[in-house]
Design an enzyme around this catalytic site. Sequence first.
Site, short mmCIF file in Angstrom:
data_model
loop_
_atom_site.label_atom_id
_atom_site.label_comp_id
_atom_site.label_asym_id
_atom_site.label_seq_id
_atom_site.Cartn_x
_atom_site.Cartn_y
_atom_site.Cartn_z
NE ARG A 194 -4.41 3.28 -0.07
CZ ARG A 194 -5.73 2.38 0.13
NH1 ARG A 194 -6.72 3.05 -0.23
NH2 ARG A 194 -5.49 1.56 0.93
CG ASP B 181 -1.91 1.08 1.20
OD1 ASP B 181 -1.87 2.00 0.24
OD2 ASP B 181 -3.08 0.81 1.78
#
Length: 389
Positions: free
Chosen positions: A321, A319
């Site tokens: 983000r 991930d």
Amino acid sequence: MMEDILKTFGMNKPVIIWDEDKEVEADFVFPAQMVNKEIINFFVSKGKGLLCLAAEEEYLINKGFFKLPTNNYDKLKTNYFITIDYKNTKTGISAEERSKTIKSFSDDLNITHFKYPGHVQLLGSIGINKRKGHTEASVELMKLLNLKPFAILIEILDANGNSHNYDYIKSLSEEFKLPLLNIEDIYSEVIRKKLFVKPISEAKLPTRYGDFKIIGFENNLDGKEHFAIYKGSLKKEPLLVRIHSECVTGDVLSSRKCDCGSQLHKAMRKINEVGDGLIIYLRQEGRDIGIANKIKAYELQDKGLDTVQANLEIGMPADNRDYAVAAQILKSLNIKSIILMTNNPDKVNQLRKYGIEVIKNEEHLGEITEENRFYLKIKKEKMNHNIKI
């Protein structure tokens, strides 16, 4: 934290700034305006790397200093300018003379007052919003402390002359009682105190889920065209908020491999029912690895890998983000406290780190299908999402 750093500088001691994410490199850092021969001697004897003087790129150019040529092989894109000595120094190499060069530079002098090449390496900061390097972090730290935006820094080498040795870095911090800062610590503080995003346009947006307004932003943080839609008043506290990461396959093509599209539409229905709320749509496709990499990961998932394994297999993080820009969007709209529709604890933790008050988060599960059940299971088990399935 900032008061402790100022006290450290006042005791003629540097701080150590290290980078966990990229290369586990650490530098001694000290304000250029406070420099003296003792601190220079400490830098070169205990740090042993390249002694540098960092300032904002624009400032350096305006003062007549210029960049060194590059063949662009440096993956870290260190922004080297010329090396300098103050014009009245002899050799320029001694601790006292390098101190004089640095102190003179911090007195706002231009290139006509310096010889080049010299023994102090100039570095140009392009802003920590554009590059999370030691150059940028050291300059931003000076600005956060209301000091002149000039810093000296030197990379720390261990007893064998090697860098990237965290145990050695930590031992130096303990031996000399020096604060140990991560670049992310400084970045987070900058995000909390500065605004790189501002709304620039707004229009009506009638949808099948209700009538909303859509906002466009000028974005000097990551440069992407994020947007937001809202209904009712943004002054309500706490405000109901959904931060939704772009998923073309789910949001546009109605893919059943994930629950993204149904999560987005569920948030629109909920805000329409409540009457006040905001959805921030972040352009970070595929957990911010991009559509092409996402399709590569999909191909591996078709062969049996889960979403985390597939991302790692193609050399991408599980991930990638970062919700700093979401925090900036909220601040640009003067939204201070929110109720967040999310199953992702990392989203909550990041927003709080960046200065947003998350009163609570509400479970926000989309449509469960036979095709996405395993995907949701991996979210729960490997990414710690609060999902009840």
